[in-house]
Design a protein around this motif. Sequence first.
Motif: not given
Length: 274
Positions: A35-41, A68-80
């Motif tokens: 789990a992590h966040t970005h400051d970008t989309w 198409v997947v769009l992940l917003p900035p500042g919101v925790p997300h992970d992936g596997k």
Amino acid sequence: MTGDQPRTRTSAWRPSVSGITEVLHAHFTDHAYPAHTHDTWALMILDNGSVDFAVDRHRHGAAGGGAVVLLPPGVPHDGKTVNPSGFRKRVLYLDTRVLPERWAGAAVDGPVHGDGLLRHRIRRLHGALADPGDEFEAESRLALVRERLLLHLGAVHVRNPEREPGRMAAALRELLDSRISTGVSLNEAASILHAHPTHLIRCFKQTYGLPPHAYLTGRRIDRARRLLLAGRRPAEVATMVGFYDQAHLNRHFTRHLSVPPARYAALHDRGATA
């Protein structure tokens, strides 16, 4: 042996296009993002495979070929990865000048989009970003991707070109004709002509039948042909007409004429000999 094959392949670079902070292409077979966040989309398309991910603790899945997947900035997300073959992805990291952060909530509610037109536009944008020199095309394609994303986020409605598209298109063509060698960015053109970037693109295509970046490339090819037949060297011609380098000229010249510039220049020598 399969054990000798790398389990992860990645390439990443920062293009010279305002609003895109990074481009990432990757093939993962057994990777799991914590789990992590970005400051970008993060705007992702899958070329094949499947991925399982969570956004703000809600799990989602996406498979290659359509999503198409769009992940917003500042919101925790992970992936596997989901299966042993893993997945191949292409990601654009977009800063908040492209998409305002205030639309993050809408992206959390629906991060996966089955939009064929959006996916097609993103693929074309990746193509324009692959080599230096096509920044004007990339800016134009990014503007259309942005418009489509804002439509999904509920921020805008697609508008048809406003009144007098021919007048606006003619003004843009005049600007492009005056900047064949030096070029112009889409945002600069929009500022000079007091128009929205996507409105400019649509007016131009409606009036002339091709997008502005294609028109500019064609004008540069025309000028390059004359210089080559006048005896100029391809490397010299490339910079004179506004291409990034000789490789950039070669790529577009061959696509237009099915012959590389050096071979086209040889027509001058054969004509002089005859």
